[in-house]
Enzyme design. Structure first.
Site, PDB file in Angstrom:
ATOM      1  N   HIS A   1       0.815  -1.005   0.084  1.00 25.80           N
ATOM      2  CA  HIS A   1       0.445  -0.102  -0.229  1.00 25.80           C
ATOM      3  C   HIS A   1       0.961   1.066  -0.411  1.00 25.80           C
ATOM      4  O   HIS A   1       0.418   2.404   0.306  1.00 25.80           O
ATOM      5  CB  HIS A   1      -0.735   0.500   1.719  1.00 25.80           C
ATOM      6  CG  HIS A   1      -2.266  -1.189   1.140  1.00 25.80           C
ATOM      7  ND1 HIS A   1      -3.126  -0.500   0.428  1.00 25.80           N
ATOM      8  CD2 HIS A   1      -1.566  -2.614   1.378  1.00 25.80           C
ATOM      9  CE1 HIS A   1      -3.850  -1.934   0.589  1.00 25.80           C
ATOM     10  NE2 HIS A   1      -3.051  -2.588   0.864  1.00 25.80           N
TER      11      HIS A   1
ATOM     12  N   ASP B   1       2.698  -3.610  -9.335  1.00 20.27           N
ATOM     13  CA  ASP B   1       1.915  -4.964  -9.852  1.00 20.27           C
ATOM     14  C   ASP B   1       2.816  -4.963 -11.148  1.00 20.27           C
ATOM     15  O   ASP B   1       2.968  -5.976 -12.041  1.00 20.27           O
ATOM     16  CB  ASP B   1       0.318  -5.209 -10.001  1.00 20.27           C
ATOM     17  CG  ASP B   1       0.377  -5.605  -8.353  1.00 20.27           C
ATOM     18  OD1 ASP B   1       0.779  -6.016  -7.631  1.00 20.27           O
ATOM     19  OD2 ASP B   1      -1.353  -5.508  -8.439  1.00 20.27           O
TER      20      ASP B   1
END
Length: 385
Positions: free
Chosen positions: A35, A175
């Site tokens: 995060h 990602d």
């Protein structure tokens, strides 16, 4: 029949002709840095040896069709009609990439249509970024056949835009970057503000270490609830502290943050700020001492996600605690949270003992049996033929 043979056979059976080529992209494990990406901080993921494969054929019209092994649905839409509002369900991932490429030189009224079939062995919902593997494989395939010559960092931005705007998941760029830039036995150290990246040797094999994935089987969805709430809380904390993003808040600023922020917002901020520092510390330790030295940082990361960011679940906590009690050098949940997988860094000789202990602990607590498997740091997205 391996996954690529299956891919070819299914493409031929569905579309009636041989594909023009095949491409693949890996899922990823985030070693540390959770995060922090959408807060413009630091992350340290690596691509894994679980991949999504795409077979693609060219059409004579300007229609795109997508199908996959994980859905009976074949979705067909004219390229010119692609837009976030027109995309739904799983097909929003590949179709969103085609739409997002229009912002980087793809004239959807001029490029040829395509047929796409997708096959994957990246577990869905485990926090191993099955979505970015789809986006990255489709991105490099379309980049090739549409002759766009876009760089991999740009393709990562394309994948992120597809996920943010077409899928509606407010994720960062980590990602896609890991899936596109990964290298064998290395992690990708990414600055999510500048998008500068650096390859960092992991040295796991030489150290006799492996990374065990403990997939709890508890699925999560980033497009819903908790993930978006955490992001909003981080943005609120940054505004209240007068910072453009939490990247600009340091550990030294936390005492002031505690005075200004309510308890929940403070703890969200504290996780991101300390996690950024843990990423920097992990890179330094890997370079100076090797992977055997990063265990305490992994453990601290999990505590922060459990207590401050509150994104763990009972199954993830059990996986981490069991790993720590059975020889793991370090362990943490990985991915966006609210389910998914944990990772354990462990000596190869202790692997079997840990897997047995994990199965026993989950059974004792009445949880479903988790899937445990070793991953290695693999090469990023590539053309297969």
């Amino acid at each position: 029949m391996d996954i690529r043979d299956d891919l070819q056979a299914k493409f031929l059976a569905l579309y009636g002709y041989e594909p023009a080529g095949e491409w693949s992209a890996p899922g990823r494990v985030n070693l540390i840095g959770e995060h922090t990406d959408y807060n413009l901080g630091f992350v340290l993921p690596f691509a894994i040896n679980r991949r999504t494969f795409v077979a693609l054929g060219l059409r004579e019209d300007r229609v795109i069709r997508v199908a996959s092994s994980f859905s009976d649905e074949v979705v067909e839409i004219p390229l010119a009609e692609l837009s976030p509002g027109a995309l739904h369900g799983w097909s929003a991932y590949p179709l969103g990439v085609a739409w997002a490429l229009s912002g980087h030189g793809a004239d959807l009224s001029a490029v040829p249509g395509v047929d796409i079939f997708i096959e994957s062995d990246v577990p869905v919902g485990a926090g191993l970024s099955s979505s970015a593997a789809i986006e990255s494989a489709v991105a490099i395939a379309l980049n090739d056949v549409w002759r766009l010559t876009l760089s991999r960092p740009v393709l990562a931005q394309v994948g992120q835009r597809a996920e943010n705007e077409a899928v509606g998941a407010p994720t960062g760029i980590m990602d896609q970057t890991a899936s596109l830039l990964g290298q064998k036995d290395c992690a990708v150290f990414l600055d999510c503000r500048s998008l500068d990246s650096e390859i960092v040797d992991l040295g796991l094999e030489a150290a006799g270490l492996v990374v065990l994935i403990i997939d709890t089987g508890v699925s999560h969805q980033h497009a819903t609830g908790g993930y978006a709430e955490r992001r909003a809380s981080c943005e609120l904390g940054a505004r209240m502290l007068g910072a453009q993003s939490l990247r600009d808040v340091t550990v030294a600023d936390l005492p002031r943050a505690r005075e200004i922020l309510d308890d929940v917002t403070f703890r969200r901020v504290r996780h991101v700020v300390t996690e950024n520092q843990r990423v920097l510390d992990t890179v330094e330790v890997l370079r100076d001492l090797g992977p055997a030295g990063i265990g305490d940082l992994l453990d601290a990361s999990h505590r922060s996600m459990r207590d401050d960011f509150e994104i763990s679940v009972r199954e993830l906590d059990l996986a981490v605690e069991t790993a720590q009690a059975n020889g793991a050098i370090g362990a943490r949940m990985t991915g966006g949270g609210f389910g998914g997988a944990a990772i354990a860094l462990i000596r190869s000789d202790d692997l079997s003992r840990l897997q047995v202990a994990i199965d026993g602990a989950f059974a004792e607590h009445g949880f479903g049996q988790p899937d445990t498997f070793v991953v290695t740091a693999a090469q990023g997205a590539s053309r297969e033929n």
